[in-house]
Design an enzyme around this catalytic site. Sequence first.
Site, PDB file in Angstrom:
ATOM      1  N   SER A   1     -32.415 -10.343 -13.196  1.00 54.51           N
ATOM      2  CA  SER A   1     -31.191 -11.019 -12.771  1.00 54.51           C
ATOM      3  C   SER A   1     -30.380 -10.158 -11.797  1.00 54.51           C
ATOM      4  CB  SER A   1     -30.372 -11.406 -14.002  1.00 54.51           C
ATOM      5  OG  SER A   1     -29.297 -12.233 -13.675  1.00 54.51           O
TER       6      SER A   1
ATOM      7  N   ASP B   1     -27.000 -14.242  -7.219  1.00 60.82           N
ATOM      8  CA  ASP B   1     -27.491 -12.981  -7.770  1.00 60.82           C
ATOM      9  C   ASP B   1     -29.000 -12.920  -7.577  1.00 60.82           C
ATOM     10  OD1 ASP B   1     -28.220 -14.869  -9.661  1.00 60.82           O
ATOM     11  OD2 ASP B   1     -27.864 -13.560 -11.379  1.00 60.82           O
TER      12      ASP B   1
ATOM     13  N   ASP C   1     -31.771 -13.392  -9.260  1.00 64.93           N
ATOM     14  CA  ASP C   1     -32.693 -14.470  -9.646  1.00 64.93           C
ATOM     15  C   ASP C   1     -32.087 -15.844  -9.424  1.00 64.93           C
ATOM     16  OD1 ASP C   1     -30.857 -14.397 -11.747  1.00 64.93           O
ATOM     17  OD2 ASP C   1     -32.353 -14.896 -13.258  1.00 64.93           O
TER      18      ASP C   1
ATOM     19  N   ASP D   1     -29.613 -17.542 -10.649  1.00 62.23           N
ATOM     20  CA  ASP D   1     -29.098 -18.425 -11.696  1.00 62.23           C
ATOM     21  C   ASP D   1     -27.571 -18.397 -11.736  1.00 62.23           C
ATOM     22  OD1 ASP D   1     -28.700 -15.923 -12.861  1.00 62.23           O
ATOM     23  OD2 ASP D   1     -29.539 -16.483 -14.809  1.00 62.23           O
TER      24      ASP D   1
END
Length: 449
Positions: A101, A241, A243, A245
Amino acid sequence: MGRLFGTDGVRGIANTELTALLAFQLGQAGALVLTKHSDHQPRILVGKDTRASGDMLEAALVAGICSVGAQAVLAGVVPTPAVAYLTRANQMDAGVVISASHNSMEYNGIKFFSADGYKLPDSVEEEIEEYILDGKSMGELPIGAGVGRVSTLSEAKREYIEFIKGTVSGNFEGMRIAIDCANGASSVCAQDALCELGAEVVAICDTPDGSNINLNCGSTHMEGLQQLVREGNFDLGLAFDGDADRLLAVDQAGEMVDGDKIMAVCARSLAKQGKLAGNTVVATVMSNLGFFLALDEMGISYAQTKVGDRYVLEHMLENGYVIGGEQSGHIIFLEHNTTGDGLLTAVQLVSVLRDSGGKMSELASAVNVLPQVLVNAHIRNEYKETYAEDTVIAAEIRRIEEKFHNNGRVLIRPSGTEPLVRVMLEGSDVEEIRKDATALASLLEERLG
């Protein structure tokens, strides 16, 4: 929180904490647990972000999946929420994403999704841990034709982009948008999706090289995007960010629009359209008091959960609510996807801005963010959950809250890993709340330290 799994999967420094061996074991155990009721050779979708260690961990994870007879279907570099969507849309038996992440590049993580695209409940994660940590037998492993094979979902990115585009009506022609892809997974799809919707898009930090993910960019480092927007005459800026999400935004003047403001803007739009189920938004206790006061002004109800998007989602599912999330920009639009989705949030926000005919700053001004002060109080572990039973401490908390007259609050959260509690105060006068927070933390340490 489990022994391997934290609040968002298994995470650690790649090749020391999160080793290839552990990835292999997670592939084996995860495949066994998530497909044990399958009456066919199960298929598990595998995605990853742009970290250099992703290739190594993918190879090990896939080997584990195949070793227990499941098929591994590779999606390549895609956002985490794309794995959730594609698992569901392609009727996979499970999904797994390799990502850490917003963490720096030396970290990586492994996170599973069920067949319907949801993160795993604690009980399922604990069952996976039993195989890895407690030596639970995996039974006889398949041989010959029973061993799993590897294939590729070649249209993964295209499927996800088309899904995202289909969540909004009309197009974004005439809108000028800046995006920061964090040199992460959104680099493969965000600009395409927004451009195909008709927007003029300028992207930064969209050239991942394996080591620059989240490096002074993305939603954890907004300065570059803010400068670009201030100098470039944009309608707004969008920051993902690593990833993708999460999403944070900046208005046309480069001022921050955090997750609380995005949720308030989108919830008000949903309410006007009659689409805000239960007339309620779900947020965590860490959302700013200004957010809750703004919802009160709008006539919108809210529910508060513990910190963590899994608790937000759980409450949404239990009550049929359609929007919830965190101040950090992890926002769930449950009508469309089963987890926080930065690109989905982006197109929903742009759509609201387009329909308003105004400026992003005007929409975001509905939330007057109150100053927050956070002070750590070191106390003994046995008191982290019971501090309020101390009558002196409880009286001091009441005194501070009564002084605020509903325009401030006291929030005390125990640390999950250290012998301390975090004392957070919100209010209109930052010097006053800093003084009160410091005094309250000292009182906690004096009586319970």
